[in-house]
Design an enzyme around this catalytic site. Structure first.
Site, PDB file in Angstrom:
ATOM      1  N   ILE A  84     -18.981  57.869   8.791  1.00 47.84           N
ATOM      2  CA  ILE A  84     -19.491  56.495   8.738  1.00 47.84           C
ATOM      3  C   ILE A  84     -19.104  55.778  10.031  1.00 47.84           C
ATOM      4  O   ILE A  84     -18.135  55.020  10.100  1.00 47.84           O
ATOM      5  CB  ILE A  84     -18.982  55.749   7.492  1.00 47.84           C
ATOM      6  CG1 ILE A  84     -19.197  56.594   6.229  1.00 47.84           C
ATOM      7  CG2 ILE A  84     -19.701  54.408   7.368  1.00 47.84           C
ATOM      8  CD1 ILE A  84     -20.643  56.947   5.930  1.00 47.84           C
ATOM      9  N   GLU A 124      -4.533  54.885   0.191  1.00 43.56           N
ATOM     10  CA  GLU A 124      -4.611  54.581   1.614  1.00 43.56           C
ATOM     11  C   GLU A 124      -3.385  55.093   2.361  1.00 43.56           C
ATOM     12  O   GLU A 124      -2.243  54.861   1.943  1.00 43.56           O
ATOM     13  CB  GLU A 124      -4.764  53.075   1.819  1.00 43.56           C
ATOM     14  CG  GLU A 124      -4.611  52.568   3.243  1.00 43.56           C
ATOM     15  CD  GLU A 124      -5.561  53.244   4.236  1.00 43.56           C
ATOM     16  OE1 GLU A 124      -5.095  53.560   5.356  1.00 43.56           O
ATOM     17  OE2 GLU A 124      -6.725  53.471   3.900  1.00 43.56           O
ATOM     18  N   CYS A 161       3.795  31.724  17.707  1.00 43.86           N
ATOM     19  CA  CYS A 161       3.981  31.692  16.253  1.00 43.86           C
ATOM     20  C   CYS A 161       4.588  32.952  15.659  1.00 43.86           C
ATOM     21  O   CYS A 161       4.969  32.961  14.487  1.00 43.86           O
ATOM     22  CB  CYS A 161       2.655  31.395  15.557  1.00 43.86           C
ATOM     23  SG  CYS A 161       1.406  32.703  15.718  1.00 43.86           S
ATOM     24  N   VAL A 196      -2.544  61.427   1.912  1.00 43.77           N
ATOM     25  CA  VAL A 196      -2.790  62.605   1.070  1.00 43.77           C
ATOM     26  C   VAL A 196      -2.305  63.840   1.811  1.00 43.77           C
ATOM     27  O   VAL A 196      -2.804  64.184   2.885  1.00 43.77           O
ATOM     28  CB  VAL A 196      -4.289  62.727   0.718  1.00 43.77           C
ATOM     29  CG1 VAL A 196      -4.541  63.982  -0.111  1.00 43.77           C
ATOM     30  CG2 VAL A 196      -4.757  61.486  -0.029  1.00 43.77           C
ATOM     31  N   CYS A 242      -2.844  27.575  17.792  1.00 46.41           N
ATOM     32  CA  CYS A 242      -4.163  27.945  18.328  1.00 46.41           C
ATOM     33  C   CYS A 242      -5.238  27.908  17.251  1.00 46.41           C
ATOM     34  O   CYS A 242      -6.359  27.455  17.495  1.00 46.41           O
ATOM     35  CB  CYS A 242      -4.112  29.345  18.933  1.00 46.41           C
ATOM     36  SG  CYS A 242      -3.011  29.523  20.354  1.00 46.41           S
ATOM     37  N   HIS A 254     -25.769  45.090  12.120  1.00 44.62           N
ATOM     38  CA  HIS A 254     -27.014  45.526  12.741  1.00 44.62           C
ATOM     39  C   HIS A 254     -28.133  45.540  11.702  1.00 44.62           C
ATOM     40  O   HIS A 254     -27.918  45.857  10.527  1.00 44.62           O
ATOM     41  CB  HIS A 254     -26.852  46.931  13.325  1.00 44.62           C
ATOM     42  CG  HIS A 254     -25.743  47.053  14.322  1.00 44.62           C
ATOM     43  ND1 HIS A 254     -25.765  46.417  15.539  1.00 44.62           N
ATOM     44  CD2 HIS A 254     -24.570  47.753  14.280  1.00 44.62           C
ATOM     45  CE1 HIS A 254     -24.666  46.721  16.213  1.00 44.62           C
ATOM     46  NE2 HIS A 254     -23.927  47.524  15.472  1.00 44.62           N
TER      47      HIS A 254
END
Length: 484
Positions: free
Chosen positions: A340, A34, A447, A175, A407, A52
């Site tokens: 994709i 990654e 926070c 890469v 929250c 979907h």
């Protein structure tokens, strides 16, 4: 020296993580490579999370072949991987006879694609299914199988399960070059990355908006990616979660959609404008278009309750509106999962399934491991836990009673757990995606400093080294006053 694996997957978005999880059941050594420092930092992060159903893609396309199947698989995947998934059903609202004709076309598409239980309903049934839907709607396509997830939670869950089954995750490993050497059984790829070189026999390209670059570096198919940007708006939580409501789609987009989320917010998603690659800026014109489109579907929607607006880019292959899934016709051993775009989230489990089939057809030997475990134990969510479980957690560790994010009711121990998981959070946003600290109404206003301090302690670094998200995104400079 390069570390050697049977297969390397480039890209830790929802597609790459789903493929890693699918292949982890077999006797293969696998590495997920990654570019960013965490999971799902590309298109998988910046979308509305809709699963979907599959009535939109044209029959016969690759999208059509994986969308409905992916939607079907989500029930099993959610149960095994422990992520939140709600199958609420959805409606495409129509306002005139022309819209009704288009809804009938979508219904026929859906039936051809294997989508179950589609029907055209009238005003009374619309109001029964979703009382807040526009009273001007005269017809709707009712689809019971639609649902929604947090897409980054799905990706994180899938990769955690893959890693638990032996997959290696390499962060911050863009890469830079790919060497293809040998032939036949001796053919292999070597990926040069700043985190070290990776050698593999099979290479899977799931690099999202970077897929064309990976294909080019490997000497495979040449194609261009278009950055079809989408602006998205998140509204504060409401007492009742909205069913996903769609307009009649356009040729390039499903249009402005209003949907609930698994945590009770309302999301308005998404615009579709071709912009410069990497553009994640939000635009006033786009946000206004979202709010206007949302009010057409849900007139009483209080669009003043916006807590966040963000944008991302769909990885669209120029010249086609379809997915590219299969072995490269140019470079044997390279498998493509490119282009994709939507409905990528919905299709992810089926894309993974299809990739396994493609590899089998290419004579890749896949032998199931005896120790394969498909179940990932989800982390404790303090906010959603029953009172008895809350008390049990606090008794086991008082840090479970130290609320950091008010929250979303996230205690210190839950943040620590998010950092210590494998792979764990290494940034403020990484914590946010795993346990929602900073995801609420104040958007980290109260926070964030506490989260920075916890990350610094857990990672063994100075607070000035803690990142907001990816490399270079430091939050503070110099000494901090009053950090405990």
């Amino acid at each position: 020296m390069a570390e050697t694996f049977d297969s390397a997957i480039v890209g830790a978005g929802i597609t790459g993580c789903a493929i890693a999880r699918q292949l982890a059941r077999y006797d293969l050594s696998i590495c997920v490579v990654e570019t960013a420092n965490d999971i799902a930092l590309g298109a998988s992060k910046a979308n509305g999370g809709l699963v979907h159903a599959g009535y939109d893609p044209a029959p016969g396309t690759v999208k059509a072949q994986v969308n409905a199947r992916g939607c079907e698989l989500y029930g099993t995947w959610a149960q095994e991987l422990g992520f939140l998934f709600r199958r609420t059903g959805s409606m495409v609202l129509g306002f005139n006879d022309e819209d009704r004709a288009h809804l009938e076309k979508l219904r026929r598409n859906g039936l051809a694609n294997g989508v179950p239980e589609l029907s055209i309903v009238g005003p009374d049934r619309i109001r029964e299914l979703e009382p807040r839907a526009s009273a001007d709607a005269t017809c709707a396509l009712w689809c019971p199988s639609t649902g929604f997830v947090d897409p980054f939670e799905v990706a994180i869950a899938a990769l955690e399960n893959a890693v638990a089954n032996g997959v290696t995750f390499m962060r911050s490993a863009s890469v830079e070059a790919i060497e293809v050497a040998g032939s036949g059984d001796d053919a292999h790829f070597t990926l040069a990355t700043p985190a070290g070189n990776v050698r593999c026999r099979y290479l899977i390209n799931a690099a999202g908006n970077g897929a064309a670059d990976i294909s080019h570096m490997a000497g495979a198919e040449e194609f261009q990616m278009i950055w079809r940007q989408g602006n998205i708006v998140v509204l504060d939580k409401e007492p009742r979660t909205l069913m996903p409501l769609y307009p009649v789609p356009t040729p390039v987009s499903k249009g402005v959609i209003v949907t609930g989320t698994v945590h009770g917010n309302t999301v308005i998603t998404a615009t579709a404008a071709v912009r410069e690659p990497g553009d994640t800026q939000t635009y006033a014109s786009d946000v206004n278009a979202l709010l206007t489109g949302a009010r057409k579907l849900v007139p009483d929607l209080d669009t003043r309750r916006v807590v966040r607006a963000f944008a991302g880019g769909r990885p669209v292959i120029q010249g086609t509106n379809d997915f590219f899934i299969g072995q490269s016709a140019v470079v044997p051993g390279l498998f493509q999962a490119a282009g994709i775009q939507s409905p990528g989230v919905a299709s992810a489990p089926a894309i993974a399934e299809r990739m396994e089939l493609v590899m089998r057809e290419a004579s890749v030997e896949l032998h199931e491991r005896a120790d394969w475990d498909p179940v990932r134990r989800a982390p404790d969510d303090f906010d959603r836990a029953p009172l008895a479980r809350k008390e049990e957690l606090i008794e086991s560790d008082p840090a479970w009673g130290q609320i950091v994010c008010r929250c979303e009711t996230v205690p210190e121990a839950e943040i620590v757990a998010a950092i210590r998981r494998r792979p764990g959070a290494v940034s403020v946003e990484g914590v946010k995606r795993r346990c929602r600290a900073g995801m609420g109404r104040c958007q980290s206003g109260f926070c964030q400093s506490r989260v920075v301090a916890i990350l610094a302690r857990e990672l063994g670094c100075d607070p000035s080294e803690v990142l907001l998200e990816d490399a270079g995104s430091w939050l503070v400079e110099g000494p901090l006053k009053g950090v405990r």
